[in-house]
Design an enzyme around this catalytic site. Structure first.
Site, PDB file in Angstrom:
ATOM      1  N   ILE A   1       7.065   5.111  26.345  1.00  0.00           N
ATOM      2  CA  ILE A   1       7.037   5.754  24.720  1.00  0.00           C
ATOM      3  C   ILE A   1       6.306   6.613  24.991  1.00  0.00           C
ATOM      4  CG2 ILE A   1       4.752   5.501  23.591  1.00  0.00           C
ATOM      5  CD1 ILE A   1       4.767   2.820  24.689  1.00  0.00           C
TER       6      ILE A   1
ATOM      7  N   ILE B   1       9.177  -1.710  30.618  1.00  0.00           N
ATOM      8  CA  ILE B   1      10.222  -2.941  30.921  1.00  0.00           C
ATOM      9  C   ILE B   1      11.046  -2.404  29.721  1.00  0.00           C
ATOM     10  CG2 ILE B   1       8.825  -4.467  32.549  1.00  0.00           C
ATOM     11  CD1 ILE B   1       9.584  -5.932  29.934  1.00  0.00           C
TER      12      ILE B   1
ATOM     13  N   TYR C   1     -15.929  -9.547  33.144  1.00  0.00           N
ATOM     14  CA  TYR C   1     -15.233  -8.630  33.930  1.00  0.00           C
ATOM     15  C   TYR C   1     -16.319  -9.212  35.740  1.00  0.00           C
ATOM     16  CZ  TYR C   1     -13.837  -3.716  36.057  1.00  0.00           C
ATOM     17  OH  TYR C   1     -12.908  -3.032  36.902  1.00  0.00           O
TER      18      TYR C   1
ATOM     19  N   GLY D   1      -0.714   8.232  33.675  1.00  0.00           N
ATOM     20  CA  GLY D   1      -1.419   8.773  34.806  1.00  0.00           C
ATOM     21  C   GLY D   1      -1.411   8.362  36.556  1.00  0.00           C
ATOM     22  N   GLY D   2      -1.277   6.947  36.639  1.00  0.00           N
ATOM     23  CA  GLY D   2      -1.118   6.443  37.562  1.00  0.00           C
ATOM     24  C   GLY D   2      -2.381   5.679  38.137  1.00  0.00           C
TER      25      GLY D   2
ATOM     26  N   PHE E   1       5.368   6.585  34.114  1.00  0.00           N
ATOM     27  CA  PHE E   1       3.969   6.549  35.578  1.00  0.00           C
ATOM     28  C   PHE E   1       2.994   6.758  34.853  1.00  0.00           C
ATOM     29  CE2 PHE E   1       1.046   9.131  38.988  1.00  0.00           C
ATOM     30  CZ  PHE E   1       1.300   7.748  39.550  1.00  0.00           C
TER      31      PHE E   1
ATOM     32  N   GLU F   1       4.461  -2.548  28.956  1.00  0.00           N
ATOM     33  CA  GLU F   1       4.665  -1.725  30.166  1.00  0.00           C
ATOM     34  C   GLU F   1       5.485  -1.759  31.352  1.00  0.00           C
ATOM     35  OE1 GLU F   1       1.891  -4.253  33.090  1.00  0.00           O
ATOM     36  OE2 GLU F   1       1.282  -5.383  31.670  1.00  0.00           O
TER      37      GLU F   1
ATOM     38  N   ARG G   1     -14.001   3.529  46.349  1.00  0.00           N
ATOM     39  CA  ARG G   1     -13.451   3.019  47.337  1.00  0.00           C
ATOM     40  C   ARG G   1     -12.232   4.282  48.506  1.00  0.00           C
ATOM     41  NH1 ARG G   1      -9.158  -0.921  43.902  1.00  0.00           N
ATOM     42  NH2 ARG G   1     -10.853  -1.880  43.855  1.00  0.00           N
TER      43      ARG G   1
ATOM     44  N   GLY H   1      11.591   0.275  27.851  1.00  0.00           N
ATOM     45  CA  GLY H   1      11.409   2.203  27.149  1.00  0.00           C
ATOM     46  C   GLY H   1      10.442   2.419  27.752  1.00  0.00           C
TER      47      GLY H   1
END
Length: 531
Positions: free
Chosen positions: A266, A262, A450, A128-129, A126, A260, A388, A264
């Protein structure tokens, strides 16, 4: 850590924009769309959220570190993307994990992996989501998984060791930005990596997503700071050798930077540090057009000056943040050093700006960061994620996408992407919207544009309208030669275009690595690669 993180919205419970900030932001949208008010719905309250019964139950040996109540599961259901906000607003928490695990050490990470694998569950790290691209949502493939477990490393948040001689530190993967910097401060060093999500994201998340920091040049991504990593995989623990550099084959660190979740989890990393800045200089520079400002940025980047900040805002972006009146483009320029005064670098950068019609703002303090247009933009940048929470319930579609492109293609690239996205907004909503652009990072060979887009949506159709705009913009990025993401990661939202961007044979190699390290394909399914 203070108040708990919100289950819906940015930051911690009790935080948010004040009335004046909300009025400013909504005022811009009212003027943009010619409305006195918006059709606003009420966000689902935590007490009203109904979740399915957990499909699996943790064993007694792990029950102490696992949670199955509504708050913990709802707070780990989504990240911070626009679709996440819409679904959360409507009380749709079907993506909530069955169990949230909070391991306190590597042994418990491994134990959770073993249990989840044996139970046939997907396991999602996760961080910090704060993912804005669908990177932390639990996806259960009914043919492969029967439940979902989320792994939260908040209890692994320590700086374990500081090597003052080599200027590096061993830091646990669950360390949040503020706590990490607070532990480094007594040593007079800093990691100097400050993404917009700094307060609500972790070191492990930064590494796993190849996070981009606030600084515009030289050290732009977390990649630049990783000295070695330690990763817990379903096949065992892997630790890379700690070195300043190596030419011994493909870098094993690079295999996990950007993986990301997939391959393992960290658990810790040795990170390169820097002396805390003592010398600073800042300026705001006005330009007659965005492209004139971009040419000045190219001159600064190719001069080897390496500013800490060299962002440009197009006229409408500058207006939206309150940094200017909409008639000029703005450059926010800054230099800093822990070793030497930086005025000569600033003077040369301002010469580059003047060569392209740039005029420095007059009333500025020497610090530069908190005065004039630079200060207004900086405050808007830090506070904007909170917006938001009230813009989405008002039916407003506001989102961003970022990319990079080489200098010789930039101007035509910018115009084509902006035109396509503007048309997509009109097609999806029937109302003219707005697309703005700024630079976040700059390199000698190209910028990282951006884009922000603003549309007036319709409740009941927000997800479909957003997706239509997102699809068109993403198609335009890839067709014009850009990357689908410069620093927001791939997640699930960008997966279709990542598949088009990466070489096919690389996908084969990545799939093989996934198969060897995660034989059950339990880790973050749906991200980067399919089994």
């Amino acid at each position: 850590m203070g108040a708990r993180l919100k289950h819906y919205g940015w930051g911690r419970e009790g935080e948010g924009m004040n009335e004046a900030e909300q009025a400013f932001v909504l005022g811009r949208y009212k003027a943009k769309f010619g409305r006195d008010s918006f059709d606003t719905v009420e966000v689902a309250h935590l007490d009203d959220i109904k979740l399915r019964e957990p499909r699996i139950v943790p064993p007694k040996s792990l029950s102490e570190i696992c949670a199955v109540d509504v708050y913990h599961r709802a707070a780990h259901a989504y990240g911070k993307s626009y679709p996440d906000y819409v679904r959360g607003m409507l009380g749709d928490y079907d993506a909530a994990p069955d169990v949230v695990a909070y391991p306190r050490d590597e042994a418990e990470i491994a134990a959770v992996m073993d249990w989840a694998g044996g139970a046939g569950a997907a396991l999602t790290p996760f961080g910090g989501g704060s993912s804005v691209c669908g990177g932390v949502e639990c996806r259960v493939d009914g043919n492969r998984h029967k439940a979902a477990v989320t792994l939260d490393l908040r209890h692994l948040g320590k700086v374990l060791e500081v090597d003052a001689t080599s200027r590096a530190a061993l830091i646990q993967g669950g360390a949040y930005g503020p706590a990490l910097e607070a532990q480094l401060k007594p040593h007079n060093v800093t990691l100097r990596h400050f993404p917009q999500s700094f307060e609500y994201s972790t070191l492990g998340g930064w590494i796993a997503t190849r996070s981009g920091g606030h600084y515009a040049s030289l050290y732009t991504h977390i990649d630049d700071f990783v000295e070695s990593v330690r990763v817990v995989t379903p096949r065992g623990v892997l630790e890379t050798r700690r070195l300043p550099g190596s030419g011994a084959g493909p870098s094993p660190d690079r295999m996990f930077i950007g993986s990301e979740g997939i391959l393992g989890v960290i658990s810790a990393a040795w990170m390169r540090l820097q002396s805390r800045p003592r010398f600073r200089a800042g300026a705001s520079v006005r330009f007659p057009s965005f492209f004139a400002a971009a040419r000045a940025v190219r001159a600064v980047a190719q001069a080897g000056l390496y500013p800490s900040n060299c962002r440009i805002l197009d006229p409408q972006e500058a207006y939206n943040t309150g940094a200017a009146d909409g008639s000029v483009a703005i450059m926010v320029l800054a230099f800093e050093s822990g070793d030497h005064p930086v005025e000569p670098w600033m003077a040369r950068a301002l010469e580059c700006c003047a060569d392209h019609g740039g005029i420095r703002e007059e009333a500025e303090a020497s610090s530069g960061h908190l005065e004039g247009a630079a200060g207004l933009w900086r405050n808007a940048f830090i506070r904007m994620p909170y917006a938001r929470e009230f813009l989405t319930p008002a039916g407003l579609i506001n989102d961003t996408f970022e990319t990079s492109i080489t200098w010789e293609r930039f101007e035509s690239f910018h115009d084509s992407v902006k035109t396509v996205t503007e048309q997509a907004i009109l097609d999806a909503t029937g109302i003219k919207g707005e697309v703005t652009c700024r630079f976040t990072h700059v390199y000698p060979d190209g910028p990282a544009p951006y884009f922000s887009f603003h549309a007036l949506g319709r409740h009941g159709e927000l997800l479909e309208q957003w997706q239509a705009i997102k699809d068109a913009a993403s198609d335009a990025l890839i067709a014009a030669g850009g990357t689908i993401t410069h620093h927001h990661a791939v997640g699930r939202d960008h997966r279709k275009w990542y598949d088009r961007q990466r070489p096919d044979l690389f996908a084969v190699a990545l799939r093989a690595a996934k198969r060897e390290l995660d034989p059950q394909a339990m880790l973050n399914p749906g991200v980067l690669i399919d089994p």
